[in-house]
Write a protein that holds these residues in place. Sequence first.
Motif, PDB file in Angstrom:
ATOM      1  N   ARG A   9       0.840  -1.215   0.000  1.00  0.00           N
ATOM      2  CA  ARG A   9       0.000   0.000   0.000  1.00  0.00           C
ATOM      3  C   ARG A   9       0.866   1.252   0.000  1.00  0.00           C
ATOM      4  NH1 ARG A   9      -3.120  -3.181   3.651  1.00  0.00           N
ATOM      5  NH2 ARG A   9      -2.174  -2.126   5.441  1.00  0.00           N
ATOM      6  N   TRP A  10       1.972   1.210   0.762  1.00  0.00           N
ATOM      7  CA  TRP A  10       2.864   2.362   0.816  1.00  0.00           C
ATOM      8  C   TRP A  10       3.465   2.632  -0.556  1.00  0.00           C
ATOM      9  CZ3 TRP A  10       8.148   2.978  -0.016  1.00  0.00           C
ATOM     10  CH2 TRP A  10       8.662   4.230   0.348  1.00  0.00           C
ATOM     11  N   LEU A  11       3.901   1.593  -1.236  1.00  0.00           N
ATOM     12  CA  LEU A  11       4.441   1.775  -2.581  1.00  0.00           C
ATOM     13  C   LEU A  11       3.381   2.331  -3.528  1.00  0.00           C
ATOM     14  CD1 LEU A  11       6.728  -1.327  -3.294  1.00  0.00           C
ATOM     15  CD2 LEU A  11       7.426   1.063  -3.121  1.00  0.00           C
ATOM     16  N   ALA A  12       2.159   1.857  -3.384  1.00  0.00           N
ATOM     17  CA  ALA A  12       1.075   2.385  -4.223  1.00  0.00           C
ATOM     18  C   ALA A  12       0.902   3.876  -3.990  1.00  0.00           C
ATOM     19  CB  ALA A  12      -0.218   1.623  -3.945  1.00  0.00           C
ATOM     20  N   ASP A  13       1.039   4.319  -2.737  1.00  0.00           N
ATOM     21  CA  ASP A  13       0.955   5.746  -2.430  1.00  0.00           C
ATOM     22  C   ASP A  13       2.096   6.528  -3.079  1.00  0.00           C
ATOM     23  OD1 ASP A  13      -1.305   5.334  -0.927  1.00  0.00           O
ATOM     24  OD2 ASP A  13      -0.240   5.279   1.004  1.00  0.00           O
ATOM     25  N   GLN A  14       3.220   5.844  -3.337  1.00  0.00           N
ATOM     26  CA  GLN A  14       4.351   6.485  -4.026  1.00  0.00           C
ATOM     27  C   GLN A  14       4.201   6.400  -5.549  1.00  0.00           C
ATOM     28  OE1 GLN A  14       6.109   7.807  -1.451  1.00  0.00           O
ATOM     29  NE2 GLN A  14       4.708   6.498  -0.273  1.00  0.00           N
ATOM     30  N   GLY A  15       3.119   5.785  -5.980  1.00  0.00           N
ATOM     31  CA  GLY A  15       2.894   5.634  -7.413  1.00  0.00           C
ATOM     32  C   GLY A  15       3.584   4.437  -8.023  1.00  0.00           C
ATOM     33  N   VAL A  16       3.856   3.416  -7.215  1.00  0.00           N
ATOM     34  CA  VAL A  16       4.565   2.225  -7.686  1.00  0.00           C
ATOM     35  C   VAL A  16       3.669   1.013  -7.486  1.00  0.00           C
ATOM     36  CG1 VAL A  16       6.623   0.788  -7.441  1.00  0.00           C
ATOM     37  CG2 VAL A  16       6.766   3.261  -7.035  1.00  0.00           C
ATOM     38  N   SER A  17       3.504   0.231  -8.528  1.00  0.00           N
ATOM     39  CA  SER A  17       2.626  -0.931  -8.422  1.00  0.00           C
ATOM     40  C   SER A  17       3.242  -2.117  -9.150  1.00  0.00           C
ATOM     41  CB  SER A  17       1.246  -0.636  -9.004  1.00  0.00           C
ATOM     42  OG  SER A  17       1.357  -0.192 -10.345  1.00  0.00           O
ATOM     43  N   GLN A  18       2.844  -3.299  -8.729  1.00  0.00           N
ATOM     44  CA  GLN A  18       3.362  -4.526  -9.320  1.00  0.00           C
ATOM     45  C   GLN A  18       2.507  -4.929 -10.501  1.00  0.00           C
ATOM     46  OE1 GLN A  18       3.627  -7.835  -6.578  1.00  0.00           O
ATOM     47  NE2 GLN A  18       5.331  -8.750  -7.703  1.00  0.00           N
ATOM     48  N   VAL A  19       3.172  -5.352 -11.573  1.00  0.00           N
ATOM     49  CA  VAL A  19       2.489  -5.825 -12.772  1.00  0.00           C
ATOM     50  C   VAL A  19       3.133  -7.153 -13.176  1.00  0.00           C
ATOM     51  CG1 VAL A  19       1.895  -3.499 -13.557  1.00  0.00           C
ATOM     52  CG2 VAL A  19       4.064  -4.536 -14.275  1.00  0.00           C
ATOM     53  N   ARG A  20       2.574  -7.762 -14.189  1.00  0.00           N
ATOM     54  CA  ARG A  20       3.156  -9.017 -14.668  1.00  0.00           C
ATOM     55  C   ARG A  20       4.614  -8.780 -15.098  1.00  0.00           C
ATOM     56  NH1 ARG A  20       0.939 -13.697 -16.681  1.00  0.00           N
ATOM     57  NH2 ARG A  20      -1.155 -12.746 -16.685  1.00  0.00           N
ATOM     58  N   GLY A  21       5.515  -9.511 -14.484  1.00  0.00           N
ATOM     59  CA  GLY A  21       6.918  -9.428 -14.874  1.00  0.00           C
ATOM     60  C   GLY A  21       7.726  -8.359 -14.188  1.00  0.00           C
ATOM     61  N   GLY A  22       7.122  -7.599 -13.272  1.00  0.00           N
ATOM     62  CA  GLY A  22       7.919  -6.576 -12.591  1.00  0.00           C
ATOM     63  C   GLY A  22       7.084  -5.505 -11.930  1.00  0.00           C
ATOM     64  N   TRP A  23       7.590  -4.272 -11.981  1.00  0.00           N
ATOM     65  CA  TRP A  23       6.955  -3.140 -11.328  1.00  0.00           C
ATOM     66  C   TRP A  23       6.943  -1.949 -12.270  1.00  0.00           C
ATOM     67  CZ3 TRP A  23       5.360  -3.532  -6.138  1.00  0.00           C
ATOM     68  CH2 TRP A  23       5.751  -4.722  -5.492  1.00  0.00           C
ATOM     69  N   VAL A  24       5.992  -1.035 -12.042  1.00  0.00           N
ATOM     70  CA  VAL A  24       5.951   0.206 -12.824  1.00  0.00           C
ATOM     71  C   VAL A  24       5.657   1.368 -11.886  1.00  0.00           C
ATOM     72  CG1 VAL A  24       5.244  -0.868 -14.997  1.00  0.00           C
ATOM     73  CG2 VAL A  24       3.499  -0.100 -13.364  1.00  0.00           C
ATOM     74  N   SER A  25       6.094   2.548 -12.301  1.00  0.00           N
ATOM     75  CA  SER A  25       5.780   3.762 -11.552  1.00  0.00           C
ATOM     76  C   SER A  25       4.863   4.637 -12.383  1.00  0.00           C
ATOM     77  CB  SER A  25       7.058   4.533 -11.213  1.00  0.00           C
ATOM     78  OG  SER A  25       7.618   5.108 -12.381  1.00  0.00           O
ATOM     79  N   ASP A  26       4.074   5.451 -11.706  1.00  0.00           N
ATOM     80  CA  ASP A  26       3.170   6.353 -12.413  1.00  0.00           C
ATOM     81  C   ASP A  26       3.936   7.337 -13.289  1.00  0.00           C
ATOM     82  OD1 ASP A  26       1.100   5.101 -11.159  1.00  0.00           O
ATOM     83  OD2 ASP A  26       0.686   6.703  -9.716  1.00  0.00           O
ATOM     84  N   GLU A  27       5.163   7.677 -12.888  1.00  0.00           N
ATOM     85  CA  GLU A  27       5.954   8.643 -13.647  1.00  0.00           C
ATOM     86  C   GLU A  27       6.387   8.087 -15.000  1.00  0.00           C
ATOM     87  OE1 GLU A  27       9.221   9.991 -11.348  1.00  0.00           O
ATOM     88  OE2 GLU A  27       7.978  11.072  -9.888  1.00  0.00           O
ATOM     89  N   GLU A  28       6.696   6.791 -15.046  1.00  0.00           N
ATOM     90  CA  GLU A  28       7.115   6.145 -16.292  1.00  0.00           C
ATOM     91  C   GLU A  28       6.399   4.810 -16.439  1.00  0.00           C
ATOM     92  OE1 GLU A  28      11.520   7.147 -17.429  1.00  0.00           O
ATOM     93  OE2 GLU A  28      11.494   6.537 -15.315  1.00  0.00           O
ATOM     94  N   PRO A  29       5.114   4.853 -16.743  1.00  0.00           N
ATOM     95  CA  PRO A  29       4.321   3.621 -16.747  1.00  0.00           C
ATOM     96  C   PRO A  29       4.734   2.608 -17.810  1.00  0.00           C
ATOM     97  CG  PRO A  29       3.076   5.463 -17.640  1.00  0.00           C
ATOM     98  CD  PRO A  29       4.315   6.039 -17.056  1.00  0.00           C
ATOM     99  N   ASP A  30       5.516   3.038 -18.800  1.00  0.00           N
ATOM    100  CA  ASP A  30       5.930   2.127 -19.862  1.00  0.00           C
ATOM    101  C   ASP A  30       7.278   1.473 -19.577  1.00  0.00           C
ATOM    102  OD1 ASP A  30       3.646   2.736 -21.338  1.00  0.00           O
ATOM    103  OD2 ASP A  30       4.612   4.466 -22.283  1.00  0.00           O
ATOM    104  N   VAL A  31       7.890   1.832 -18.451  1.00  0.00           N
ATOM    105  CA  VAL A  31       9.198   1.291 -18.098  1.00  0.00           C
ATOM    106  C   VAL A  31       9.025   0.218 -17.031  1.00  0.00           C
ATOM    107  CG1 VAL A  31      11.476   1.794 -17.155  1.00  0.00           C
ATOM    108  CG2 VAL A  31      10.350   3.461 -18.649  1.00  0.00           C
ATOM    109  N   LEU A  32       9.392  -0.996 -17.371  1.00  0.00           N
ATOM    110  CA  LEU A  32       9.270  -2.098 -16.420  1.00  0.00           C
ATOM    111  C   LEU A  32      10.474  -2.095 -15.487  1.00  0.00           C
ATOM    112  CD1 LEU A  32       7.382  -4.525 -15.800  1.00  0.00           C
ATOM    113  CD2 LEU A  32       8.934  -5.918 -17.198  1.00  0.00           C
ATOM    114  N   LEU A  33      10.216  -2.092 -14.194  1.00  0.00           N
ATOM    115  CA  LEU A  33      11.262  -2.056 -13.183  1.00  0.00           C
ATOM    116  C   LEU A  33      11.413  -3.416 -12.516  1.00  0.00           C
ATOM    117  CD1 LEU A  33      10.195   1.273 -11.417  1.00  0.00           C
ATOM    118  CD2 LEU A  33      12.001   1.009 -13.143  1.00  0.00           C
TER     119      LEU A  33
END
Length: 248
Positions: A9-33
């Motif tokens: 939840r804390w990461l979600a508040d920072q704009g970071v969420s888990q997706v298939r194969g990794g993580w993404v941030s709201d700032e760069e949603p097309d960049v898989l982290l």
Amino acid sequence: MQAEQTARRWLADQGVSQVRGGWVSDEEPDVLLTANQVAHSWAGDVFAEDVDAADQVRLAFGLLDLLDEYWVTCEIRFANEGAEGPLPADVLWDGYRQRLEADRDAEAVTYSLWVDWFEDHVTSASAFAEVLGTDIDRVVVERSEALLRRARRVLECSGPVRWAVKEPTYRTAVRLPALHPALFRGLLTSFHDVYGDLEPADALALLDRLDLHTDTLHLAELRHVLAAGHRNHYRSPGAWDDAVRSCS
């Protein structure tokens, strides 16, 4: 699990969420982290949160559960040694103990103990006491799976801890055959680790009390170097090779 959910939840508040194969941030949603990139970019921010230090530590351990990345433990150590430190010791070490006891991979935690807390002689004695030394009698008496799991993991990475600090714990642990393989690993790394420490005669006496298969890898070689009085692989560079030749 609750700590992990809080961290998510804390990461979600920072704009970071888990997706298939990794993580993404709201700032760069097309960049898989990767999880490691998330740890490097956001774990340190936990200790800037406007909550008390104990809750910061619990949140950091939740991130460790979620990301399973050693870097999170680095940020915990940095915060402990930083201007706002030290962190609350009870919460800090309870976080380590819980994860050492958990029935899941603990490589990030044991690696942190080994290279950050145990190799540093300023912190190794207190850290070793917190994660095992003060509990070893309880481990031997209760013998619960969780306590045995913690003891095994700590013993196996305890090579850098000074012999005078860990030897009483080793002597108590030898009473419990279930810990003998982990004790052997502890003795072996005490010899081989760059910062490993042991007293050859005392270590040999302990080794001879371990109930191990006679074909245990490196058992004969370790007995050979200890009997010859060698304290550490790096102080006696040729000793191990001599032992291998003698025992082959």
